[in-house]
Design an enzyme around this catalytic site. Structure first.
Site, PDB file in Angstrom:
ATOM      1  N   CYS A   1     -18.588  53.348 119.736  1.00 59.23           N
ATOM      2  CA  CYS A   1     -18.635  52.048 119.057  1.00 59.23           C
ATOM      3  C   CYS A   1     -19.979  51.354 119.175  1.00 59.23           C
ATOM      4  CB  CYS A   1     -17.531  51.142 119.567  1.00 59.23           C
ATOM      5  SG  CYS A   1     -17.638  50.812 121.304  1.00 59.23           S
TER       6      CYS A   1
ATOM      7  N   HIS B   1      -8.177  51.316 118.992  1.00 60.76           N
ATOM      8  CA  HIS B   1      -8.593  51.962 117.738  1.00 60.76           C
ATOM      9  C   HIS B   1      -8.223  53.445 117.763  1.00 60.76           C
ATOM     10  CE1 HIS B   1     -11.960  48.766 117.669  1.00 60.76           C
ATOM     11  NE2 HIS B   1     -11.175  48.500 116.640  1.00 60.76           N
TER      12      HIS B   1
HETATM   13  N1  LIG Z   1     -14.946  50.891 118.047  1.00 56.25           N
HETATM   14  C1  LIG Z   1     -14.697  50.417 119.243  1.00 56.25           C
HETATM   15  O1  LIG Z   1     -14.251  51.122 120.134  1.00 56.25           O
HETATM   16  N2  LIG Z   1     -14.890  49.116 119.443  1.00 56.25           N
HETATM   17  C2  LIG Z   1     -14.647  48.450 120.655  1.00 56.25           C
HETATM   18  C3  LIG Z   1     -14.457  47.009 120.409  1.00 56.25           C
HETATM   19  C4  LIG Z   1     -14.187  46.254 121.665  1.00 56.25           C
HETATM   20  C5  LIG Z   1     -14.068  44.759 121.476  1.00 56.25           C
HETATM   21  N3  LIG Z   1     -13.939  44.122 122.748  1.00 56.25           N
HETATM   22  C6  LIG Z   1     -12.898  44.400 120.605  1.00 56.25           C
HETATM   23  O2  LIG Z   1     -11.806  44.195 121.140  1.00 56.25           O
HETATM   24  O3  LIG Z   1     -13.044  44.310 119.403  1.00 56.25           O
END
Ligand SMILES: NC(=O)NCCC[C@H](N)C(=O)O
Length: 258
Positions: A248, A163
């Site tokens: 997140c 992201h």
């Molecule tokens: N906003 C973020 O940094 N989100 C992390 C999401 C990690 C999750 N394992 C994913 O791949 O969607």
């Protein structure tokens, strides 16, 4: 109206099955992750944030990463359409919570995809990462949702990390902070401070000069402390194995109307 509420979501017992894209899979200790999550929530509370738990989504391994499911601007909650199909079921519970809190609710629609981790707000500038999870239609829909409310949306190419906010966030004074090796175009940002660690680029603004940061970025914490900021450090190692960051694990709601 100023508010200091933060959405959080308890980790799913299936957390260890969470997605990994840019890192090799490592075994996740779910019990330790729950402890780390509790300490993270405790740090928010200790700095004056009222935490609001979205109902857990036990069948969704990545649901703890609540930031990806909703983007707040003023009193509007934009419910995302996550780029990974396996994460789409996460949004229902979040929508219910933000509606209950009195937000005006809007949605990203097919064919748009957007993950909240791709959205960085710096004042009224909203940077949107266009990468593996957020597509061009998603960026356009963010423009349509927020520009009429006074925002300026800047699209940023993202190819080296999951992201936009995996590589870039901002300080309370609006200086953008980023880890250059993981950024496609550092020149897109105005006032910019490079940091030596990838996770050093992940800052949650707690208020005043306090910055919530991951324990995995000690050199950046030292750099920022030397510039008069106050790092508040939490260990989120189990979430980092799944490409999670301090950003997140919560959604701060600073301008609720009610
Ligand atoms: N906003 C973020 O940094 N989100 C992390 C999401 C990690 C999750 N394992 C994913 O791949 O969607």
């Amino acid at each position: 109206m100023p508010s200091k509420k933060a959405l959080v979501r308890r980790p799913s017992p299936r957390l260890a099955e969470g997605l990994v894209t840019h890192v090799a899979r490592e075994k996740v200790d779910v019990d330790l992750a729950v402890e780390q999550w509790e300490a993270y929530v405790g740090a928010l509370r200790a700095h004056g944030w009222e935490t609001i738990e979205v109902e857990p989504a036990d069948d969704c391994p990545d649901s703890v990463f609540v930031e990806d499911t909703v983007v707040m601007y003023k009193n509007v909650a934009l419910i995302t359409r996550p780029g990974a199909e396996s994460r789409r079921a996460e949004t229902a519970g979040v929508e219910e919570t933000v509606a209950r809190l009195g937000c005006s609710v809007n949605w990203i629609w097919e064919p748009g995809t957007l993950d909240g981790g791709d959205v960085l707000k710096v004042g009224d500038t909203i940077y949107v990462g266009r990468g593996g999870r957020t597509n061009a239609a998603g960026v356009q829909q963010v423009r349509a949702a927020f520009e009429p409310l006074g925002a300026r949306v800047v699209a940023v190419p993202v190819s080296k990390v999951l992201h936009l906010k995996s590589a870039v966030t901002a300080l309370p004074d609006g200086t953008v902070v980023g880890h250059i090796p993981k950024m496609d175009m550092p020149s897109l940002f105005g006032r910019f401070l490079p940091v030596p660690e990838e996770s050093g680029a992940h800052l949650v603004l707690l208020g005043g000069s306090k910055l919530l940061m991951a324990a995995s970025a000690p050199r950046t914490a030292e750099l920022l402390a030397g510039l008069g900021h106050e790092p508040v450090v939490v260990d989120i190692g189990e979430f980092e194995k799944l490409e999670g960051c301090v950003t997140c694990l919560s959604v701060r709601m600073r301008e609720l109307y009610s």
